[in-house]
Design a protein around this motif. Structure first.
Motif, short mmCIF file in Angstrom:
data_model
loop_
_atom_site.label_atom_id
_atom_site.label_comp_id
_atom_site.label_asym_id
_atom_site.label_seq_id
_atom_site.Cartn_x
_atom_site.Cartn_y
_atom_site.Cartn_z
N THR A 1 87.07 73.38 0.29
CA THR A 1 86.87 71.94 0.10
C THR A 1 87.59 71.38 1.42
N THR B 1 84.82 61.78 1.26
CA THR B 1 83.40 61.37 1.06
C THR B 1 83.46 61.36 -0.56
N GLU B 2 84.05 62.28 -1.20
CA GLU B 2 83.89 62.18 -2.54
C GLU B 2 84.57 61.01 -3.10
N ALA C 1 86.77 66.21 -8.70
CA ALA C 1 86.39 64.89 -9.05
C ALA C 1 86.85 64.38 -10.15
N THR D 1 87.14 66.13 5.00
CA THR D 1 85.83 65.09 4.96
C THR D 1 85.37 65.13 3.70
N ASP D 2 85.23 66.38 3.01
CA ASP D 2 84.61 66.54 1.62
C ASP D 2 85.22 65.58 0.68
N SER E 1 84.99 57.88 -1.66
CA SER E 1 84.27 56.92 -1.20
C SER E 1 83.23 56.84 -2.60
N TRP E 2 82.40 58.02 -3.13
CA TRP E 2 81.69 57.83 -4.01
C TRP E 2 82.05 57.49 -5.43
N GLU F 1 79.03 54.63 -3.18
CA GLU F 1 78.49 54.60 -1.64
C GLU F 1 79.38 56.00 -1.11
N ARG F 2 78.34 56.82 -0.48
CA ARG F 2 79.07 57.91 0.01
C ARG F 2 79.15 57.46 1.58
N ARG F 3 80.26 57.64 2.15
CA ARG F 3 80.69 57.23 3.54
C ARG F 3 81.33 58.53 4.23
N THR F 4 80.82 58.65 5.38
CA THR F 4 81.55 59.71 6.35
C THR F 4 82.90 59.16 7.06
#
Length: 75
Positions: free
Chosen positions: A1, A8-9, A54, A4-5, A11-12, A17-20
């Motif tokens: 993992t 992004t998780e 998660a 960045t992963d 953010s979700w 919302e998934r953001r980079t």
């Protein structure tokens, strides 16, 4: 993992919302790639996580939501 992963998780989980993520600073000639990997702990120590990534991130977000005002005013 990757970092960045995880970002992004988060953010979700925060608002659906998934953001980079945006990383600041000058690019390195040799990128520093970091991964959050548990395989070594599993092999060497027999360690197995009890909480999924998660679920752990959700618990962390919940904790910060519950304690944010106190943290904001801490000196």
């Amino acid at each position: 993992t990757s970092i960045t992963d995880v970002a992004t998780e988060l953010s979700w989980l925060y608002d659906g919302e998934r953001r980079t993520p945006i990383f600041r600073g000058d690019p390195r000639s040799k990128p520093a790639i970091k991964y959050l990997e548990i395989e070594r702990a599993r092999l060497d120590l027999g360690w197995v996580p009890e909480t999924s990534l998660a679920d752990g991130l959700r618990a962390t977000l919940d904790w910060y939501a519950d304690h944010w005002e106190k943290l904001r005013h801490a000196s």
